[in-house]
Design a protein around this motif. Structure first.
Motif, PDB file in Angstrom:
ATOM      1  N   GLU A   1      -0.784 -86.748 -35.704  1.00 25.61           N
ATOM      2  CA  GLU A   1       0.551 -86.517 -35.154  1.00 25.61           C
ATOM      3  C   GLU A   1       0.651 -86.913 -33.685  1.00 25.61           C
ATOM      4  OE1 GLU A   1      -1.234 -84.522 -36.974  1.00 25.61           O
ATOM      5  OE2 GLU A   1      -0.014 -84.061 -38.727  1.00 25.61           O
ATOM      6  N   GLY A   2      -0.488 -86.968 -33.020  1.00 27.01           N
ATOM      7  CA  GLY A   2      -0.495 -87.330 -31.610  1.00 27.01           C
ATOM      8  C   GLY A   2      -0.951 -86.174 -30.737  1.00 27.01           C
ATOM      9  N   PHE A   3      -1.314 -86.515 -29.498  1.00 24.16           N
ATOM     10  CA  PHE A   3      -1.827 -85.553 -28.513  1.00 24.16           C
ATOM     11  C   PHE A   3      -0.728 -84.529 -28.202  1.00 24.16           C
ATOM     12  CE2 PHE A   3      -2.981 -84.823 -23.876  1.00 24.16           C
ATOM     13  CZ  PHE A   3      -4.110 -84.076 -24.151  1.00 24.16           C
ATOM     14  N   LEU A   4      -1.001 -83.270 -28.505  1.00 23.42           N
ATOM     15  CA  LEU A   4       0.048 -82.247 -28.424  1.00 23.42           C
ATOM     16  C   LEU A   4       0.710 -82.155 -27.042  1.00 23.42           C
ATOM     17  CD1 LEU A   4       1.698 -80.017 -29.780  1.00 23.42           C
ATOM     18  CD2 LEU A   4      -0.189 -78.425 -29.315  1.00 23.42           C
TER      19      LEU A   4
ATOM     20  N   LEU B   1       6.334 -97.466 -40.369  1.00 20.81           N
ATOM     21  CA  LEU B   1       6.014 -96.241 -41.116  1.00 20.81           C
ATOM     22  C   LEU B   1       7.240 -95.680 -41.828  1.00 20.81           C
ATOM     23  CD1 LEU B   1       3.635 -94.432 -38.582  1.00 20.81           C
ATOM     24  CD2 LEU B   1       2.971 -95.670 -40.661  1.00 20.81           C
ATOM     25  N   LEU B   2       8.390 -95.733 -41.175  1.00 17.96           N
ATOM     26  CA  LEU B   2       9.587 -95.221 -41.842  1.00 17.96           C
ATOM     27  C   LEU B   2       9.905 -96.084 -43.071  1.00 17.96           C
ATOM     28  CD1 LEU B   2      11.895 -93.171 -41.970  1.00 17.96           C
ATOM     29  CD2 LEU B   2      13.308 -94.840 -40.758  1.00 17.96           C
ATOM     30  N   THR B   3       9.800 -97.388 -42.910  1.00 16.95           N
ATOM     31  CA  THR B   3      10.073 -98.277 -44.045  1.00 16.95           C
ATOM     32  C   THR B   3       9.113 -97.973 -45.186  1.00 16.95           C
ATOM     33  OG1 THR B   3      10.650 -99.933 -42.386  1.00 16.95           O
ATOM     34  CG2 THR B   3      10.509-100.684 -44.658  1.00 16.95           C
ATOM     35  N   ARG B   4       7.879 -97.708 -44.840  1.00 21.75           N
ATOM     36  CA  ARG B   4       6.848 -97.446 -45.842  1.00 21.75           C
ATOM     37  C   ARG B   4       7.170 -96.217 -46.691  1.00 21.75           C
ATOM     38  NH1 ARG B   4       0.381 -97.956 -44.858  1.00 21.75           N
ATOM     39  NH2 ARG B   4       0.970 -99.356 -43.190  1.00 21.75           N
TER      40      ARG B   4
ATOM     41  N   ASP C   1      14.089 -85.359 -38.587  1.00 21.25           N
ATOM     42  CA  ASP C   1      13.902 -84.143 -39.363  1.00 21.25           C
ATOM     43  C   ASP C   1      12.398 -83.937 -39.575  1.00 21.25           C
ATOM     44  OD1 ASP C   1      15.401 -82.264 -41.632  1.00 21.25           O
ATOM     45  OD2 ASP C   1      13.399 -82.942 -42.217  1.00 21.25           O
ATOM     46  N   PRO C   2      11.897 -82.709 -39.390  1.00 22.89           N
ATOM     47  CA  PRO C   2      10.433 -82.513 -39.455  1.00 22.89           C
ATOM     48  C   PRO C   2       9.810 -82.898 -40.800  1.00 22.89           C
ATOM     49  CG  PRO C   2      11.606 -80.402 -39.228  1.00 22.89           C
ATOM     50  CD  PRO C   2      12.603 -81.482 -38.972  1.00 22.89           C
ATOM     51  N   GLU C   3      10.597 -82.861 -41.864  1.00 21.28           N
ATOM     52  CA  GLU C   3      10.058 -83.298 -43.163  1.00 21.28           C
ATOM     53  C   GLU C   3       9.760 -84.799 -43.134  1.00 21.28           C
ATOM     54  OE1 GLU C   3      11.864 -82.083 -47.196  1.00 21.28           O
ATOM     55  OE2 GLU C   3      12.433 -84.197 -47.014  1.00 21.28           O
ATOM     56  N   ILE C   4      10.684 -85.564 -42.574  1.00 21.14           N
ATOM     57  CA  ILE C   4      10.459 -87.010 -42.444  1.00 21.14           C
ATOM     58  C   ILE C   4       9.256 -87.280 -41.544  1.00 21.14           C
ATOM     59  CG2 ILE C   4      11.457 -89.158 -41.543  1.00 21.14           C
ATOM     60  CD1 ILE C   4      14.158 -88.295 -42.504  1.00 21.14           C
ATOM     61  N   VAL C   5       9.181 -86.533 -40.433  1.00 21.28           N
ATOM     62  CA  VAL C   5       8.048 -86.710 -39.504  1.00 21.28           C
ATOM     63  C   VAL C   5       6.732 -86.435 -40.221  1.00 21.28           C
ATOM     64  CG1 VAL C   5       6.940 -85.735 -37.446  1.00 21.28           C
ATOM     65  CG2 VAL C   5       9.387 -86.253 -37.419  1.00 21.28           C
TER      66      VAL C   5
END
Lengths: 398, 398
Positions: free
Chosen positions: A68-71, A105-108, A253-257
């Motif tokens: 997710e990346g460095f908090l 990533l979104l396209t995927r 939206d956190p689900e998409i993330v």
């Protein structure tokens, strides 16, 4: 050995910009082609201190990180976005290798072969390349000075039931336009009514010219967010800090993330955590807002210089916009001119640009070109415009 | 808003390792789960100097780079690989965001939905995830102490005509095995005869234990290369320098490399060029070979310590290999034990491992587990093994 490639191979034609970038590594070429920031403005000392701070914190900085990346960087971005009307938590965003990876990533996770994606006419060429590589069918929506044309959008939403609408509302690549507030609201309303997800690409939003009181709120900030938002928003530090750090982010939206993070786990586990940690240190210890204001002013001066040079040319039938921000001029030439052909002449004369056709999903725009004004200094721009004028004279009829 | 995800979404189940990594960020857990290098051995001072050198070279270091990767780093890798029997030029390799991205990019240009990929039984779980996300059909090939079983491979090449065979011949993840030379040659011969491309994943090749005179030549070096090679080889600096730099590479026939570079252009334009430039400086100014030799010895000592601790346990029906290199012990438990269930008990007791089922494409191996021995120091390993013993006692019948 007979290599048996996948069917999608054909979609990975190399982008014109990247191929020209290779060509223009020859020092003798003055390039208006790439979307390159001005190197002399990179905050190299501050970035050096940021890396020093990361490594001074100890060996743990060099271990694997979270997908997710460095908090702390995600927290910094949340704080950074708050004054822009965006209320999110670190769970609503994902760090990516530039905003290019966010598009991928979104396209995927969202597009199956044959799904329709609506795009602006014209739009960012490397997004088109990603969409095609996943087998999407691309449909162009008309644009005018105020942004995407709502009637055409409404008609195409109805006709194609697209899953995704890809837009660059603020200082478009390639046209430098900024959508009006009405268009922003109109697009949100139409897309929500049709269950079409919007991918808002905003690499240039910080590079605003003209009246300081003008604001261009992001579609993401105008929609209910993050829960249930019909907008996925991506931006990057490539234009405001430096491209070499390859750090962008996506908010949704956190689900998409969460789904995008899982796709990223397969794609590359995580982006460089050295760069992410350094950016976090930079944001904490450096006046990034002040730096952006400095860069913004420098770019506006460069834009003005190129606008003046363009007005001085004797180029019959050539029109251009004045960019409201970002990095590009967009030129329309007479219908008879093919700018891909013209590029060959131009490169022979020592100057490069991007032929506009690559920015059109429908293959039109053969008489258009994109000029970058941020990368060259004043002297380089003057010399480059002289060479471009020579090339232009070879095709313009008087 | 009704989100309309792609069909491939289901394939992005989160990997067990990554989810456990999140869980085990709680300090009270001793983790044998992740494939983490020992932090205390990262050459943090040398890496700091390398970044200083990059930034001292000026602002240009922070500009966009080539998709193919920083040329001097590619040249360094060519030199690095030469003594390993690999003769290539920079055009035969592509820099990636870890070797994970190499797996993703090759799959992207090579695999259509329904294509068959042969994999070892067991194999690296995150590779399985990538292959599934592109709709590949996975078929497992039997392995024994000397590597993949040639008869089974021959039968499955004939039965499935797979496009790709994915292998980790040197210090396998998860088993720590190294293939014999005969198996290496046999696999090359069989795959070439059947036009099956081999993806050789070699993250651990430098971490060799035991008799120094033993060598394990890569499949890539044993095949004609790079032109027309039936092997695509990927490795990484994550295990020899540090994971945070996220820098791997892939070597192959230059046509394959070119196609992968185009796919990468769409995926993320390029990997962090700060990290690439820093690694190049590190290779130029630091005794990387000496550092690897130091790490190798430390890891061998840790492996020996865990082997001793394992032999001291009273665990009826549990067997394990002694790794020939790499980072992992591989345990077989009695058929009655489900290690995914056991993990819950273990985490309650403050220790973590990876249940083996994730490493099997065919859903078998529910009674297996992978233990990492590189990340914990001697004290942590002793404490962790005590907790693991408690968990084991709850399921082993005496």
């Amino acid at each position: 050995m007979n290599y048996r490639y996948s069917k999608r191979l054909d979609s990975f034609s190399s982008s014109a910009v990247r191929e020209i970038l290779k060509l223009t590594q020859r020092k003798s070429i003055i390039s208006f082609a790439g979307g390159l920031p001005a190197e002399e403005h990179f905050p190299v000392a501050a970035i050096g201190e940021a890396f020093d701070r990361v490594l001074a914190a100890g060996n743990k900085a060099l271990q694997y990180g979270l997908t997710e990346g460095f908090l702390p960087l995600r927290e910094s971005i949340c704080k950074w976005m708050a004054p822009k009307g965006v209320t999110i938590t670190p769970d609503d965003l994902l760090i990516t290798t530039g905003s290019q990876q966010a598009i991928d990533l979104l396209t995927r996770i969202y597009i199956d072969p044959g799904d329709v994606i609506l795009v602006e006419k014209p739009t960012y060429l490397s997004a088109l390349q990603v969409f095609r590589s996943y087998g999407a069918e691309l449909v162009s929506v008309e644009t005018d000075e105020d942004g995407i044309v709502l009637d055409d959008l409404a008609a195409k939403l109805k006709q194609y039931s697209p899953k995704l609408v890809y837009v660059i509302p603020t200082f478009s690549n390639p046209t430098g336009k900024a959508w009006s507030l009405d268009r922003r609201k109109g697009v949100l309303e139409l897309c929500r009514a049709n269950d079409a997800l919007i991918l808002e690409d905003d690499p240039y939003g910080e590079l605003k010219f003209g009246d300081a009181s003008l604001t261009y709120p992001s579609l993401f900030s105008l929609d209910a967010h993050p829960q249930g938002s019909c907008v996925v928003y991506t931006s990057t530090f490539s234009k405001t800090v430096a491209p070499a750090l390859r750090t962008g982010w996506v908010m949704a939206d956190p689900e998409i993330v969460r789904h995008m993070a899982r796709a990223k786990q397969a794609a590359d586990l995580h982006s460089s955590s050295m760069d992410q940690q350094a950016l976090h240190q930079l944001i904490e210890h450096f006046d990034l807002a002040g730096h952006i204001e400095f860069v913004r002013k420098e770019y506006e001066a460069r834009m003005r210089q190129m606008a003046d040079l363009l007005s001085q040319q004797d180029w019959p039938g050539v029109t251009w916009n004045e960019p409201k921000g970002g990095m590009f001029f967009w030129l329309q030439l007479p219908e008879s001119v093919d700018t891909a052909e013209l590029l060959k002449t131009a490169v022979d004369l020592g100057v490069a640009f991007v032929p506009g056709v690559s920015f059109f999903a429908d293959g039109s725009g053969r008489n258009t070109m994109r000029l970058n004004f941020t990368h060259n200094d004043a002297e380089g721009t003057i010399a480059g415009m002289k060479r471009l004028d020579q090339a232009m004279q070879s095709v313009l009829v008087k």
